[in-house]
Enzyme design. Structure first.
Site, PDB file in Angstrom:
ATOM      1  N   HIS A 162       0.931  -1.141  -0.020  1.00 62.31           N
ATOM      2  CA  HIS A 162       0.166   0.113  -0.101  1.00 62.31           C
ATOM      3  C   HIS A 162       0.899   1.280  -0.030  1.00 62.31           C
ATOM      4  O   HIS A 162       0.349   2.360  -0.431  1.00 62.31           O
ATOM      5  CB  HIS A 162      -0.821  -0.118   1.030  1.00 62.31           C
ATOM      6  N   ASP A 382     -10.673  -5.172 -17.319  1.00 60.78           N
ATOM      7  CA  ASP A 382     -10.641  -6.238 -18.349  1.00 60.78           C
ATOM      8  C   ASP A 382      -9.297  -6.741 -18.480  1.00 60.78           C
ATOM      9  O   ASP A 382      -8.485  -5.952 -19.348  1.00 60.78           O
ATOM     10  CB  ASP A 382     -11.459  -5.543 -19.479  1.00 60.78           C
TER      11      ASP A 382
END
Length: 449
Positions: A162, A382
């Site tokens: 992170h 995608d």
């Protein structure tokens, strides 16, 4: 499809390998910003995707696209080092990211039709054990596992440090991987480092209060402690539920109150009551704010910036005031906190506060932390197999998310001790019934943490 809480399987994993950039990349140290390297971000955030079958070996395709993307996002192939004083930098070594191929004798249908954190058997679909705090130096910054399923679909489990990226940043990276997997010569969005835009000033001089870094009074009185037995439960708020809550607001607030504000105020009150804080105890609602699109010392973040651009808004009151007051009072507290975080220069001020306070962790005692993912493109990545059936966090902890659900609803996963969970569910039912006699849908099953 059936509920998935009892699902059990073991993934057959291959040996981890390092995927390096597919071409030459720059070497040297790149500084992380003072927003990036705060101690609260020293962990690996898991994001998991489920895709239907579509032809081709997903592991082979993703490995190749990942190597190509790392040419452009070469710091992700490096290693974090810690300098004196706790400052973190990325050593751009080009060593690569961890990649694991796996197979599991399970089908997509067996996961159920309402995927939401915690994902069943997430530990079999991710390389690392889930943890809120871990060592991030001198190790890969990204771990990937592609698990092929019996039905021909696959699961794409990812864990990234992170300190390097926020949700918008990692989404940008995965979108680039997807474009390259589908034959693009280069990502459509050029990655930009520009971490200096979110560094503290010299000397640091915060222009705003930052209660997120102020210790809570009497932290020992918190009702949630490490090692507590916790259960997970998902609460689904449909359009009728939102309308029922909105009907409880005065006319001056109702039309302009967002779903995030409304559900946050409602669940904050229910959760606080469920945990049984004393009336005089201070309680906090903390939420994530994306700083993209706003000024930072007069300079907006450029398109393609993939570092941490998030800050935290905090609303504070006493448990007694929150639970005995109307829903509108909680909405007003969160609205005022959000307005403060939207001010120009707020992120710069937060960077100053981080450095001034020694990069300490943000305060979690008696704090309800929520991230709104309902409008995030995280759900749309995608990789060449179309949009995922699910894309989002693999697990939830005492912090939670607002996530899109079917039919225009919002799913709110909750993690609480068993008795508090029962009280929370009762408070949700009662609170919705105050508007119209309809309860939120809930998962019937509880899964122990």
């Amino acid at each position: 499809m059936a509920a998935s809480s009892s699902l059990a399987f073991t993934a057959r994993r291959g040996d981890p390998e390092l995927v390096a950039p597919a071409g030459p990349t720059p070497r040297g140290l790149r500084r992380l910003s003072d927003i990036d390297d705060q101690r609260s971000f020293r962990f690996y955030r898991s994001i998991i995707y489920f895709y239907r079958s579509g032809g081709g070996d997903p592991a082979r395709v993703i490995r190749g696209a990942l190597a190509a993307a790392l040419v452009h996002y070469y710091p992700i192939a490096g290693r974090i080092r810690e300098l004196p004083g706790g400052k973190l930098v990325v050593d751009c070594t080009g060593e690569g990211v961890s990649f694991v191929e796996a197979d599991a004798d399970v089908s997509l249908e067996e996961f159920g039709d309402s995927l939401c954190p915690p994902i069943p058997c997430a530990g079999e679909l991710l390389t690392l054990p889930e943890s809120n705090s871990t060592v991030v130096t001198d190790r890969p910054l990204l771990y990937v596992q592609v698990t092929r399923l019996r039905c021909g679909g696959f699961v794409f489990g990812t864990q990234i440090c992170h300190n390097l990226v926020d949700a918008a940043g990692i989404t940008q990276f995965w979108q680039a991987v997807g474009e390259l997997a589908q034959g693009a010569a280069a990502p459509s969005v050029r990655p930009v480092w520009a971490r200096e835009l979110l560094d503290a000033r010299h000397p640091p001089r915060p222009a705003y209060d930052h209660p997120e870094y102020e210790p809570a009074s009497d932290e020992a009185s918190d009702k949630l402690r490490p090692g507590d037995e916790l259960v997970h439960r998902r609460f689904l708020f449909g359009p009728d539920d939102v309308a029922a809550l909105r009907a409880q607001l005065p006319a001056r607030l109702g039309p302009r109150c967002s779903r995030f504000l409304l559900l946050s105020a409602f669940t904050w009150r229910c959760r606080t009551a469920a945990l049984g804080y004393a009336p005089g105890d201070e309680v906090r609602f903390m939420f994530v704010v994306n700083g993209r699109g706003r000024g930072h010392g007069g300079r907006p973040l450029p398109e393609g910036f993939y570092g941490n651009a998030l800050t935290f808004g905090v609303a504070r009151t006493t448990a007694g005031e929150l639970c005995s007051g109307p829903l509108s009072r909680a909405v007003e507290l969160i609205t005022a906190a959000r307005a403060r975080t939207m001010a120009d220069g707020y992120a710069q001020s937060a960077a100053d506060a981080v450095v001034l306070r020694g990069r300490r962790r943000f305060t979690t005692a008696r704090t309800y932390l929520v991230t709104d993912l309902t409008k995030s493109p995280l759900h749309e990545v995608d990789l060449g197999w179309g949009r995922p059936l699910f894309g989002g966090p693999a697990t939830t902890t005492l912090a939670t998310f607002h996530m899109p659900a079917r039919g225009g609803g919002i799913a709110v996963p909750m993690c609480l001790p068993p008795r508090a969970m029962e009280r929370f569910a009762g408070a949700v039912r009662a609170g919705l019934a105050a508007g119209v006699p309809r309860a939120a849908e809930e998962d019937a099953a509880l899964s122990k943490m």
